[in-house]
Design a protein around this motif. Structure first.
Motif, PDB file in Angstrom:
ATOM      1  N   SER A 242       0.833  -1.208   0.000  1.00  0.00           N
ATOM      2  CA  SER A 242       0.000   0.000   0.000  1.00  0.00           C
ATOM      3  C   SER A 242       0.869   1.260   0.000  1.00  0.00           C
ATOM      4  N   HIS A 243       1.953   1.239   0.770  1.00  0.00           N
ATOM      5  CA  HIS A 243       2.868   2.386   0.783  1.00  0.00           C
ATOM      6  C   HIS A 243       3.524   2.565  -0.580  1.00  0.00           C
ATOM      7  N   PHE A 244       3.925   1.461  -1.192  1.00  0.00           N
ATOM      8  CA  PHE A 244       4.517   1.524  -2.525  1.00  0.00           C
ATOM      9  C   PHE A 244       3.537   2.106  -3.539  1.00  0.00           C
ATOM     10  N   SER A 245       2.295   1.621  -3.524  1.00  0.00           N
ATOM     11  CA  SER A 245       1.291   2.085  -4.482  1.00  0.00           C
ATOM     12  C   SER A 245       0.985   3.568  -4.296  1.00  0.00           C
ATOM     13  N   PHE A 246       0.899   3.997  -3.032  1.00  0.00           N
ATOM     14  CA  PHE A 246       0.624   5.405  -2.741  1.00  0.00           C
ATOM     15  C   PHE A 246       1.758   6.296  -3.256  1.00  0.00           C
ATOM     16  N   ALA A 247       2.998   5.891  -2.975  1.00  0.00           N
ATOM     17  CA  ALA A 247       4.155   6.678  -3.404  1.00  0.00           C
ATOM     18  C   ALA A 247       4.264   6.707  -4.924  1.00  0.00           C
ATOM     19  N   PHE A 248       3.976   5.582  -5.565  1.00  0.00           N
ATOM     20  CA  PHE A 248       4.055   5.494  -7.024  1.00  0.00           C
ATOM     21  C   PHE A 248       3.043   6.433  -7.672  1.00  0.00           C
ATOM     22  N   LYS A 249       1.809   6.415  -7.177  1.00  0.00           N
ATOM     23  CA  LYS A 249       0.765   7.272  -7.743  1.00  0.00           C
ATOM     24  C   LYS A 249       1.076   8.743  -7.506  1.00  0.00           C
ATOM     25  N   LYS A 250       1.627   9.050  -6.342  1.00  0.00           N
ATOM     26  CA  LYS A 250       2.000  10.432  -6.042  1.00  0.00           C
ATOM     27  C   LYS A 250       3.103  10.909  -6.976  1.00  0.00           C
ATOM     28  N   GLN A 251       4.038  10.012  -7.311  1.00  0.00           N
ATOM     29  CA  GLN A 251       5.179  10.377  -8.165  1.00  0.00           C
ATOM     30  C   GLN A 251       4.779  10.514  -9.632  1.00  0.00           C
ATOM     31  N   PHE A 252       3.953   9.572 -10.139  1.00  0.00           N
ATOM     32  CA  PHE A 252       3.688   9.514 -11.571  1.00  0.00           C
ATOM     33  C   PHE A 252       2.257   9.887 -11.974  1.00  0.00           C
ATOM     34  N   GLY A 253       1.360   9.987 -10.998  1.00  0.00           N
ATOM     35  CA  GLY A 253      -0.002  10.398 -11.312  1.00  0.00           C
ATOM     36  C   GLY A 253      -0.954   9.266 -11.624  1.00  0.00           C
TER      37      GLY A 253
END
Length: 264
Positions: A242-253
């Protein structure tokens, strides 16, 4: 020699499960398999095999059950124990030039016999009697040094890491999930010197750079190699999906799963 009667046990002081190896560790596998990685190469440990995992290294391993079973023996050689051992025994010290974190042993009857010798000392609860722990640690260390005398240069090296090329070190080890303090120590720097040198090299704080570097690698693996997010987040230094997915979406949209669907 069969190891069906071997129970998992842990001998020595408790250490953190983080991916920084604080103390030398002996690992023997009785059931299942282990995949290890130290930033340079991958290692596989099968039943009946043993290795030493060296302190002051970054390392991680993944355990795999076989027939729903996994049993291992872990024995920690901490610095206090090793200094006391060295005071009692005379070993000719030599420089150990290997860089690997995992030092595997070829099949050895001495190690197998030692593992089986632990069985009588287990309590009814399946734990090793504490009163025998240091005796068995000393016996094992004598065995390992007889099998490979060069390991004296590993076990009795009580120095700290020297200053190294920070950029090369970070580019090689950014996937390991350890604290900034650990990265600083392993690069031979104080925390303040590490942050100062890091900013000069990367023009970012260590935390921001690590997150960005890991996410860039994740994007590449998903887009080019069609890797599933659930298969790569741990290997890239993230603690949970979940942390990975949140950070990924924040970085790339967009979410990593959306990228995977688009790339197929």
């Amino acid at each position: 020699m069969k190891f069906t009667d071997i129970k998992s046990c842990y001998i020595g002081p408790t250490i953190s499960p983080e991916q920084f190896v604080q103390e030398h560790m002996f690992l023997f596998l009785a059931k299942g398999s282990i995949d290890g990685y130290d930033g340079n190469k991958h290692y596989v440990l099968h039943p009946g095999e043993a290795c030493v995992v060296r302190k002051n290294h970054l390392a991680r391993y993944h355990k795999n059950k076989e027939n729903n079973a996994f049993e291992k023996v872990v024995i920690i050689f901490d610095e206090v124990f090793l200094k006391a051992f060295q005071a009692r025994h005379a070993f000719s010290l030599q420089t150990y030039f290997g860089k690997e974190a995992f030092i595997k042993f070829p099949p050895a009857e001495l190690i197998h016999n030692f593992i089986h010798s632990l069985t009588p000392y287990f309590t009814e609860e399946g734990k090793l009697h504490q009163s025998f722990a240091d005796i068995k640690r000393e016996e094992l260390l004598l065995i390992l040094l007889q099998l490979n005398p060069a390991l004296a240069g590993v076990f009795f090296d009580f120095g700290v890491p020297g200053k190294i090329d920070l950029e090369a070190f970070m580019q090689k080890n950014y996937k390991f999930n350890v604290s900034i303090e650990r990265f600083a120590y392993l690069s031979g720097r104080s925390l303040s010197a590490f942050k100062r040198d890091f900013k000069e090299i990367f023009q970012q704080t260590p935390s921001r750079w690590l997150t960005g570097r890991r996410l860039d690698e994740a994007k590449f693996l998903i887009e080019k190699d069609l890797k599933r997010p659930s298969d790569i987040y741990v290997e890239l230094g993230f603690e949970d999906l979940s942390h990975f997915s949140f950070a990924f979406k924040k970085q790339f949209g967009y979410a990593p799963t959306a990228l995977l669907l688009k790339s197929k």
